[in-house]
Design a protein around this motif. Structure first.
Motif, PDB file in Angstrom:
ATOM      1  N   TRP A   1       6.214 -32.658  86.397  1.00  0.00           N
ATOM      2  CA  TRP A   1       5.193 -33.383  85.656  1.00  0.00           C
ATOM      3  C   TRP A   1       4.595 -32.480  84.576  1.00  0.00           C
ATOM      4  N   GLU A   2       4.011 -33.105  83.566  1.00  0.00           N
ATOM      5  CA  GLU A   2       3.282 -32.356  82.541  1.00  0.00           C
ATOM      6  C   GLU A   2       2.010 -33.106  82.197  1.00  0.00           C
ATOM      7  N   GLY A   3       0.933 -32.348  82.039  1.00  0.00           N
ATOM      8  CA  GLY A   3      -0.337 -32.960  81.681  1.00  0.00           C
ATOM      9  C   GLY A   3      -1.452 -31.941  81.656  1.00  0.00           C
ATOM     10  N   ILE A   4      -2.658 -32.412  81.895  1.00  0.00           N
ATOM     11  CA  ILE A   4      -3.857 -31.582  81.821  1.00  0.00           C
ATOM     12  C   ILE A   4      -4.314 -31.254  83.228  1.00  0.00           C
ATOM     13  N   LYS A   5      -4.392 -29.975  83.537  1.00  0.00           N
ATOM     14  CA  LYS A   5      -4.846 -29.558  84.856  1.00  0.00           C
ATOM     15  C   LYS A   5      -6.312 -29.980  85.037  1.00  0.00           C
ATOM     16  N   PHE A   6      -6.608 -30.643  86.154  1.00  0.00           N
ATOM     17  CA  PHE A   6      -7.968 -31.148  86.353  1.00  0.00           C
ATOM     18  C   PHE A   6      -8.979 -30.010  86.362  1.00  0.00           C
ATOM     19  N   SER A   7      -8.623 -28.882  86.939  1.00  0.00           N
ATOM     20  CA  SER A   7      -9.550 -27.754  87.010  1.00  0.00           C
ATOM     21  C   SER A   7      -9.896 -27.212  85.632  1.00  0.00           C
TER      22      SER A   7
ATOM     23  N   PRO B   1     -12.200 -36.072  97.197  1.00  0.00           N
ATOM     24  CA  PRO B   1     -13.193 -34.991  97.103  1.00  0.00           C
ATOM     25  C   PRO B   1     -12.923 -34.144  95.857  1.00  0.00           C
ATOM     26  N   LEU B   2     -13.976 -33.748  95.176  1.00  0.00           N
ATOM     27  CA  LEU B   2     -13.821 -32.938  93.972  1.00  0.00           C
ATOM     28  C   LEU B   2     -13.050 -31.656  94.279  1.00  0.00           C
ATOM     29  N   ALA B   3     -13.315 -31.042  95.427  1.00  0.00           N
ATOM     30  CA  ALA B   3     -12.621 -29.802  95.776  1.00  0.00           C
ATOM     31  C   ALA B   3     -11.108 -29.971  95.782  1.00  0.00           C
ATOM     32  N   ASP B   4     -10.612 -31.139  96.173  1.00  0.00           N
ATOM     33  CA  ASP B   4      -9.172 -31.379  96.190  1.00  0.00           C
ATOM     34  C   ASP B   4      -8.599 -31.478  94.786  1.00  0.00           C
ATOM     35  N   LEU B   5      -9.387 -31.981  93.857  1.00  0.00           N
ATOM     36  CA  LEU B   5      -8.905 -32.121  92.485  1.00  0.00           C
ATOM     37  C   LEU B   5      -8.818 -30.778  91.767  1.00  0.00           C
ATOM     38  N   LEU B   6      -9.421 -29.752  92.333  1.00  0.00           N
ATOM     39  CA  LEU B   6      -9.433 -28.433  91.696  1.00  0.00           C
ATOM     40  C   LEU B   6      -8.253 -27.566  92.110  1.00  0.00           C
ATOM     41  N   ARG B   7      -7.369 -28.090  92.938  1.00  0.00           N
ATOM     42  CA  ARG B   7      -6.163 -27.351  93.298  1.00  0.00           C
ATOM     43  C   ARG B   7      -5.279 -27.147  92.073  1.00  0.00           C
ATOM     44  N   GLU B   8      -4.477 -26.103  92.095  1.00  0.00           N
ATOM     45  CA  GLU B   8      -3.701 -25.698  90.923  1.00  0.00           C
ATOM     46  C   GLU B   8      -2.652 -26.719  90.505  1.00  0.00           C
ATOM     47  N   ASP B   9      -2.209 -27.580  91.409  1.00  0.00           N
ATOM     48  CA  ASP B   9      -1.133 -28.512  91.076  1.00  0.00           C
ATOM     49  C   ASP B   9      -1.610 -29.932  90.826  1.00  0.00           C
ATOM     50  N   VAL B  10      -2.912 -30.128  90.656  1.00  0.00           N
ATOM     51  CA  VAL B  10      -3.454 -31.465  90.382  1.00  0.00           C
ATOM     52  C   VAL B  10      -3.652 -31.629  88.875  1.00  0.00           C
ATOM     53  N   ILE B  11      -2.988 -32.652  88.305  1.00  0.00           N
ATOM     54  CA  ILE B  11      -3.075 -32.850  86.858  1.00  0.00           C
ATOM     55  C   ILE B  11      -3.222 -34.321  86.517  1.00  0.00           C
ATOM     56  N   LEU B  12      -3.752 -34.558  85.328  1.00  0.00           N
ATOM     57  CA  LEU B  12      -3.643 -35.861  84.677  1.00  0.00           C
ATOM     58  C   LEU B  12      -2.353 -35.820  83.874  1.00  0.00           C
ATOM     59  N   ALA B  13      -1.357 -36.543  84.341  1.00  0.00           N
ATOM     60  CA  ALA B  13      -0.007 -36.414  83.786  1.00  0.00           C
ATOM     61  C   ALA B  13       0.294 -37.502  82.768  1.00  0.00           C
ATOM     62  N   HIS B  14       1.019 -37.106  81.726  1.00  0.00           N
ATOM     63  CA  HIS B  14       1.532 -38.060  80.740  1.00  0.00           C
ATOM     64  C   HIS B  14       3.053 -37.995  80.630  1.00  0.00           C
ATOM     65  N   CYS B  15       3.674 -36.998  81.291  1.00  0.00           N
ATOM     66  CA  CYS B  15       5.119 -36.862  81.267  1.00  0.00           C
ATOM     67  C   CYS B  15       5.667 -36.652  82.673  1.00  0.00           C
ATOM     68  N   PHE B  16       6.860 -37.210  82.909  1.00  0.00           N
ATOM     69  CA  PHE B  16       7.590 -36.999  84.155  1.00  0.00           C
ATOM     70  C   PHE B  16       9.023 -36.635  83.818  1.00  0.00           C
ATOM     71  N   ASP B  17       9.519 -35.560  84.424  1.00  0.00           N
ATOM     72  CA  ASP B  17      10.895 -35.121  84.241  1.00  0.00           C
ATOM     73  C   ASP B  17      11.232 -34.930  82.766  1.00  0.00           C
TER      74      ASP B  17
END
Length: 223
Positions: free
Chosen positions: A96-102, A130-146
């Motif tokens: 995936w590609e996008g903006i990291k939530f953190s 939970p906000l804490a879960d969204l701050l993990r390194e692999d959580v993103i707002l994605a606009h691309c897949f593969d």
């Protein structure tokens, strides 16, 4: 949507076995697929990117909106991860590609007391995290897949990707981020699904009396 939630609660599954070499990556009761099932309720929304906005509200210093171009102008992140759907399929090694939530969070003006987030999405969908879960390194707002822009059916123009939770938490067609002091359930969470949704703990439902059909995902459309 409610009828589907009721149907999914009623069928006792047969638990599949993952191959030994990947078993540690596959949560209990999941089947690995190389295809990408398409699951959603209602029609696939269509957007004019010139008018599409991401709204940020709730427990924030000031409500904000971001255009698609403004989000694309932010630092972009690529994430390689496994994903797991509550309907019993797992897809390994997705990109995936996008903006990291953190990295987005400092721009959102969330108040210190904000501890939970409700993700709002079309069509009339919301899910709580939970906000804490969204701050993990692999959580993103994605606009691309593969390596390609998301297709409409997979959430174009923006979807959330939260790999460590069942995939209903990774809402398609995200249109809003609401910060909250207190937790409240989203759509599926109000209809018998687990509030947190850890795949490795099989947190599918709010009660142990419910079960997920083994073959539910095989009835869906695929990419």
């Amino acid at each position: 949507m409610n009828n589907k939630a009721e149907r999914l609660k009623k069928v006792s599954p047969k638990l599949p076995q993952a191959p030994a070499e990947i078993a540690h990556r596959v949560p209990p009761g999941q089947t690995v697929t190389e295809r990408f099932p398409i699951l959603h309720e209602g029609d696939v929304p269509e957007y004019d990117l010139a008018s599409w906005k991401l709204r940020v509200f709730g427990e924030v210093e000031q409500e904000k909106t971001f255009s698609f171009d403004e989000l694309l102008a932010l630092p972009q992140t690529k994430v390689h991860c496994d994903i797991h759907c509550v309907t019993r399929w797992s897809k390994l090694d997705t990109d995936w590609e996008g903006i990291k939530f953190s990295e987005l969070l400092p721009l959102l003006g969330a108040k210190p007391e904000a501890r939970y987030v409700m993700i709002h999405a079309d069509e009339d969908y919301e899910t709580n995290i939970p906000l804490a879960d969204l701050l993990r390194e692999d959580v993103i707002l994605a606009h691309c897949f593969d390596g390609e822009p998301l297709t409409d059916k997979h959430g174009w123009p923006m979807r959330l990707v939260v790999p460590h939770l069942y995939f209903w938490k990774s809402a398609k067609w995200v249109t809003g981020i609401e910060f909250m002091k207190e937790d409240r359930p989203g759509f599926w969470e109000q209809n018998g699904f687990h509030n947190y949704a850890d795949p490795f703990k099989e947190e599918r439902f709010s009660s142990e009396e419910f079960h997920m059909p083994e073959d539910e995902w095989l009835k869906e459309e695929f990419d």
